[in-house]
Design an enzyme around this catalytic site. Structure first.
Site, PDB file in Angstrom:
ATOM      1  N   HIS A 139     -15.276  20.720 -34.630  1.00  0.00           N
ATOM      2  CA  HIS A 139     -14.387  19.668 -33.728  1.00  0.00           C
ATOM      3  C   HIS A 139     -15.424  19.015 -32.805  1.00  0.00           C
ATOM      4  CE1 HIS A 139     -10.557  20.698 -35.273  1.00  0.00           C
ATOM      5  NE2 HIS A 139     -11.123  21.596 -35.763  1.00  0.00           N
ATOM      6  N   ASN A 211      -3.918  20.917 -35.716  1.00  0.00           N
ATOM      7  CA  ASN A 211      -4.648  19.761 -36.826  1.00  0.00           C
ATOM      8  C   ASN A 211      -3.480  18.755 -37.145  1.00  0.00           C
ATOM      9  OD1 ASN A 211      -7.260  20.974 -36.553  1.00  0.00           O
ATOM     10  ND2 ASN A 211      -7.047  21.982 -38.527  1.00  0.00           N
ATOM     11  N   HIS A 403      -7.677  27.447 -26.084  1.00  0.00           N
ATOM     12  CA  HIS A 403      -7.910  28.816 -26.344  1.00  0.00           C
ATOM     13  C   HIS A 403      -6.404  29.161 -26.881  1.00  0.00           C
ATOM     14  CE1 HIS A 403      -8.116  33.093 -26.600  1.00  0.00           C
ATOM     15  NE2 HIS A 403      -7.985  33.192 -25.148  1.00  0.00           N
ATOM     16  N   TYR A 426     -12.338  31.314 -29.772  1.00  0.00           N
ATOM     17  CA  TYR A 426     -12.437  30.367 -28.695  1.00  0.00           C
ATOM     18  C   TYR A 426     -12.903  30.556 -27.640  1.00  0.00           C
ATOM     19  CZ  TYR A 426      -9.929  27.261 -32.023  1.00  0.00           C
ATOM     20  OH  TYR A 426      -9.393  26.752 -33.277  1.00  0.00           O
TER      21      TYR A 426
HETATM   22  C1  HEM Z   1      -5.093  26.827 -38.548  1.00  0.00           C
HETATM   23  C2  HEM Z   1      -6.521  26.885 -38.272  1.00  0.00           C
HETATM   24  C3  HEM Z   1      -7.557  25.935 -37.227  1.00  0.00           C
HETATM   25  C4  HEM Z   1      -6.925  24.796 -36.283  1.00  0.00           C
HETATM   26  C5  HEM Z   1      -5.823  24.112 -36.508  1.00  0.00           C
HETATM   27  C6  HEM Z   1      -8.079  24.754 -35.540  1.00  0.00           C
HETATM   28  C7  HEM Z   1      -8.050  23.733 -34.578  1.00  0.00           C
HETATM   29  C8  HEM Z   1      -9.111  23.294 -33.696  1.00  0.00           C
HETATM   30  C9  HEM Z   1      -9.165  22.411 -33.033  1.00  0.00           C
HETATM   31  C10 HEM Z   1      -8.170  21.178 -32.789  1.00  0.00           C
HETATM   32  C11 HEM Z   1     -10.441  22.460 -32.150  1.00  0.00           C
HETATM   33  C12 HEM Z   1     -10.717  21.629 -31.088  1.00  0.00           C
HETATM   34  C13 HEM Z   1     -10.521  22.109 -29.888  1.00  0.00           C
HETATM   35  C14 HEM Z   1     -10.876  20.923 -28.952  1.00  0.00           C
HETATM   36  O1  HEM Z   1     -10.554  19.646 -28.949  1.00  0.00           O
HETATM   37  O2  HEM Z   1     -11.974  21.072 -27.902  1.00  0.00           O
HETATM   38  C15 HEM Z   1     -11.068  23.658 -32.510  1.00  0.00           C
HETATM   39  C16 HEM Z   1     -12.279  24.011 -32.478  1.00  0.00           C
HETATM   40  C17 HEM Z   1     -12.699  25.311 -32.659  1.00  0.00           C
HETATM   41  N1  HEM Z   1     -12.230  26.093 -33.456  1.00  0.00           N
HETATM   42 FE1  HEM Z   1     -10.814  25.897 -34.721  1.00  0.00          FE
HETATM   43  N2  HEM Z   1      -8.974  25.669 -35.651  1.00  0.00           N
HETATM   44  C18 HEM Z   1      -8.479  26.466 -36.817  1.00  0.00           C
HETATM   45  C19 HEM Z   1      -9.167  27.562 -37.193  1.00  0.00           C
HETATM   46  C20 HEM Z   1     -10.279  28.243 -36.710  1.00  0.00           C
HETATM   47  C21 HEM Z   1     -10.915  29.390 -36.979  1.00  0.00           C
HETATM   48  C22 HEM Z   1     -10.137  30.340 -38.018  1.00  0.00           C
HETATM   49  C23 HEM Z   1     -11.710  29.439 -35.916  1.00  0.00           C
HETATM   50  C24 HEM Z   1     -12.714  31.117 -36.196  1.00  0.00           C
HETATM   51  C25 HEM Z   1     -12.227  31.865 -36.491  1.00  0.00           C
HETATM   52  C26 HEM Z   1     -11.983  28.670 -35.338  1.00  0.00           C
HETATM   53  C27 HEM Z   1     -12.765  28.326 -34.355  1.00  0.00           C
HETATM   54  C28 HEM Z   1     -13.091  27.105 -33.584  1.00  0.00           C
HETATM   55  C29 HEM Z   1     -14.077  26.989 -32.718  1.00  0.00           C
HETATM   56  C30 HEM Z   1     -15.243  28.173 -32.478  1.00  0.00           C
HETATM   57  C31 HEM Z   1     -13.947  25.831 -32.055  1.00  0.00           C
HETATM   58  C32 HEM Z   1     -14.813  25.019 -30.931  1.00  0.00           C
HETATM   59  C33 HEM Z   1     -14.170  25.364 -29.687  1.00  0.00           C
HETATM   60  C34 HEM Z   1     -14.854  24.889 -28.579  1.00  0.00           C
HETATM   61  O3  HEM Z   1     -16.115  24.841 -28.726  1.00  0.00           O
HETATM   62  O4  HEM Z   1     -14.170  24.632 -27.531  1.00  0.00           O
HETATM   63  N3  HEM Z   1     -11.003  27.736 -35.621  1.00  0.00           N
HETATM   64  N4  HEM Z   1     -10.106  24.284 -33.770  1.00  0.00           N
END
Ligand code: HEM
Length: 747
Positions: A139, A211, A403, A426
């Site tokens: 993202h 999402n 988060h 997060y």
């Molecule tokens: C339903 C499943 C998921 C959805 C809807 C989702 C949604 C999102 C969204 C919208 C962001 C962007 C946030 C922003 O705008 O700063 C994001 C970032 C991220 N997501 Fe997910 N995600 C999902 C699953 C996962 C999973 C399973 C993991 C790890 C186990 C994960 C790890 C991350 C990480 C590391 C970031 C970057 C956050 C940052 O650097 O601030 N996500 N996710």
């Protein structure tokens, strides 16, 4: 939308009614110049060099907002949000030393080497050298906006969250994103979109990190590095950027069939939204709400855009990636600037908090499953309105840190194993991305309610903590801070029984990987099905390895025989037989994007004007459309101003800068196209036709359409005799988004 002439319908008739011409001329000439979004700064510069003697304080653009002025510990400071910005008219160092010259480094003679002594050079270059921070691991590419959430109160019986009580208004910041691409990648790639909302409630920050698709590729967060490594560019050549059309992605998902449902959504039109304003959002996981009596319910969160859910067509998305890689972030910022505020209704599907956490046979802990809206209707609970663009992209959109553990009393998590891993991920990633543990003190992340933690020190600490006893229990700080105990004010994890052996296992219900992909397929209209077939065909054609294509066809065979036959035909490969009997499923009409009419606010319409056009008509049509909430861009052979008929019309796009893909529809004024028409106009019209966009015009507009090979009876194409008659058919066509009848389907 600023500017309005919609109250003057007679204006558009002028050319054919000479009696009213004088009056009309006077009226149109008296209207203010039409504001077109995209203005770079609050003040218009002069063409000369600015003079320090005329220096004025910077003012924000009217469309911009900034995070509230609260202290690092959540207290209102009373200062205007802008007080964090730079002040004074004189250039200084970072500690306020006024500077005489920033154009020349300090040298030993005009032709000599630079001196180590030059503290200004060193500070300027050193800071610049460290301006970048790591981009998000996923993202990375996003755009954000400020807004407000107003609760209807209809969820107050489900959750004791204070921001869900009736009429409570809560400030929010929303960040939309793509998943796969780097920070500088194109907006319109085929991908899932993030829809993350930070609510600054009076009980702390609540983050709804969702999402635009209601399901996910994996059922357990431990697989997240696997799916992301597979979907990101190949590690040797680092290609392709921001897309799934490559071998490693299809290698993984064809072996890991729990991804199939999300893959179906990713190959559907949902993965190429027309606009962030026209996207649904989903919390994906099941959450648990707790009301004031301690009763619990399981819910799924949905954001419903008031403008409807609309998509680009694939060719258009690809063209936009080159023509305007910033298409979605520009659209979001422009529409807010123009006053066409994006709105989304928040709703919940409510399911009983039963012991087995299933509903109508659907395992609510499985994030690859939806609950069809026909089984559990989405109950509206509040309205989100995006009202302000960020003042500074880096400070706000880049530094915001979402988060899933940012919860408020009344909203709790469930045991969904994907959600459980996200609760860890997060916070962990932000330690690196934002350079230490104090990122919640960044202005965009600060709570707007009292913060009294016992977290201390660390890099970039900006709070000045008082007291000497940041531990519990203490008596030296009078026992502060006190936990709420059983007073009812604090966050309480809903007590849930937990049993079972310690195992690395998933429940048996998680093994069903094909029934809901089939449900999705069967719920689509013929046009949407065709787009899905085309997307699979495109993506798999980009796979170098035939065995991977074959393997994925075998997966599709388990979804639907028609789907696999059509994709296989496009790949020139035999369609494999299904391994399992197709599941008996009931389609969910709510999953289709088509079949309704929607508001046209913020739609972008091109208005073609040429040497033979009546400028009175052109000006009046532009005023009328802008007044009706659209953005009407005048397109003419060259830039500048068109003058005549007593009016001046500003050209927003010349034929050198205009492309069909930035438009939702085209209006061709009488006399706009020369004879023979400019070839660029022919290209524009044929693209609009191919992309099923509305084309309306009056008078000689028909000649251009004929020259471009447009059938006279094409759906969504209307030629009137008079400018006054075009608004209605245009609005009608735009309300359906596209004239899909023009698109061939194999269904
Ligand atoms: C339903 C499943 C998921 C959805 C809807 C989702 C949604 C999102 C969204 C919208 C962001 C962007 C946030 C922003 O705008 O700063 C994001 C970032 C991220 N997501 Fe997910 N995600 C999902 C699953 C996962 C999973 C399973 C993991 C790890 C186990 C994960 C790890 C991350 C990480 C590391 C970031 C970057 C956050 C940052 O650097 O601030 N996500 N996710």
């Amino acid at each position: 939308m600023p500017g309005s002439a919609s109250s003057h319908p007679e204006a558009v008739r002028s050319a054919s009614r000479p009696a009213s011409l004088d009056l009309l001329e006077a009226h149109v000439a008296s209207l203010p110049p039409e504001p077109i979004p995209g203005v770079p700064a609050a003040t218009t510069p002069t063409s000369g060099r600015p003079d320090p003697a005329d220096a004025q304080p910077l003012v924000p653009k009217p469309d911009q907002q900034a995070p509230e002025s609260v202290s690092p510990t959540g207290s209102p400071t009373g200062a205007p949000p802008r007080s964090r910005a730079q002040s004074g008219a004189v250039l200084t160092t970072s500690v306020g030393l006024p500077l005489r010259d920033t154009d020349h480094s300090l040298k030993a003679g005009a032709r000599g080497p630079s001196l180590l002594q030059d503290h200004h050079l060193r500070e300027k270059i050193t800071h610049f050298d460290h301006e970048r921070i790591p981009e998000r691991v996923v993202h990375a590419r996003g755009a954000g906006a400020h807004g407000t959430f107003v609760s209807y109160g209809s969820a107050a019986n489900l959750s004791r969250a204070s921001f869900l009580a009736a009429d409570v208004e809560t400030p929010v910041f929303v960040r939309f994103s793509t998943v796969l691409g780097s920070r500088g990648s194109a907006d319109t790639v085929r991908d899932t979109r993030g829809f993350a909302t930070k609510f600054y409630t009076d009980e702390g920050v609540f983050d709804l990190v969702g999402n635009n698709m209601p399901v996910f590729f994996i059922q357990d967060g431990i697989k997240f590095p696997d799916i992301v490594h597979a979907a990101k560019p190949h590690p040797d050549r680092e290609i392709p950027q921001a897309q799934s059309a490559h071998d490693t992605f299809w290698d993984f998902v064809s072996l890991h069939t729990e991804a199939t449902h999300h893959v179906m959504w990713a190959m559907s039109d949902r993965a190429i939204p027309r606009s962030y304003r026209m996207m649904e959002g989903f919390g994906v996981h099941t959450f648990r709400l707790i009301n004031a009596d301690g009763d619990t319910a399981l819910v799924k969160f949905h954001w419903k855009p008031l403008l409807g859910v609309h998509s680009l067509v694939w060719e258009e998305a690809q063209m936009l990636a080159g023509f305007d890689p910033d298409f979605h972030r520009r659209d979001l910022a422009d529409s807010i600037e123009a006053g066409a505020f994006p709105q989304y209704e928040l709703g919940v599907q409510v399911m009983p908090d039963s012991e087995d956490q299933t509903f109508e046979g659907i395992d609510l802990l499985d994030p690859t499953k939806i609950v069809p809206e026909e089984l559990a209707p989405v109950q509206p609970i509040g309205m989100l309105t995006l009202t302000g663009n960020p003042t500074n992209f880096f400070a706000e959109t880049e530094q915001i840190a979402f988060h899933l553990g940012n919860l408020v009393p009344g909203i709790d998590v469930t045991n969904d194993p994907l959600l459980q891993a996200r609760l860890f991920s997060y916070l962990d990633t932000q330690l690196t991305r934002l350079g230490g543990p104090n990122f919640n003190q960044l202005p965009i992340n600060r709570a707007q309610s009292p913060v009294n933690d016992m977290l201390r020190d660390g890099m970039h600490q900006t709070a000045v903590h008082e007291g000497i006893a940041p531990y519990q229990p203490n008596s030296l700080d009078g026992g502060l801070p006190f936990s709420t105990g059983t007073s009812g004010a604090g966050f309480i994890e809903a007590p849930q029984p937990v049993t079972g052996a310690k195992v690395r296992q998933a429940p048996a219900s998680f093994d069903d990987h094909f029934s809901q992909p089939r449900l999705f397929w069967l719920s689509l209209s013929d046009v949407e099905k065709q787009h899905l077939v085309d997307a699979f065909t495109f993506e798999l054609s980009k796979c170098y390895e035939k065995p991977i294509r074959q393997r994925q066809l075998s997966v599709l065979a388990n979804v639907d025989p028609d789907l696999v036959a059509r994709v296989a035909a496009g790949l020139g490969m035999p369609a494999p037989a299904a391994e399992y009997e197709p599941a008996e499923v009931e389609p969910s009409p709510a999953l289709s994007q088509l079949g309704q009419s929607w508001p046209t606010d913020g739609r972008v319409v091109g208005l073609l004007a040429g040497p033979g056009s009546s400028l009175l008509d052109v000006a009046a049509v532009q005023q009328a459309l802008n007044g009706a909430g659209m953005t009407c861009l005048v397109i003419a052979p060259v830039g500048g101003e068109l003058e005549g008929d007593g009016v001046t019309v500003t050209v927003q796009r010349s034929l050198a800068t205009a492309r069909s893909v930035e438009l939702d529809a085209l209006i061709i004024s009488d006399g706009a196209a020369g004879s023979p028409p400019d070839p660029r106009l022919m290209v524009m019209v044929t693209e609009l036709l191919r992309h099923c966009k509305a084309i309306v015009g009056w008078g000689s507009a028909a000649d251009l359409l004929t020259a471009a090979g447009c059938p006279p009876d094409a759906a969504g194409v209307v030629i009137t005799s008079d400018a006054a008659e075009i608004a209605q058919p245009l609005q009608h066509a735009l309300a359906q988004h596209r004239a899909w009848e023009r698109m061939p389907t194999g269904g």
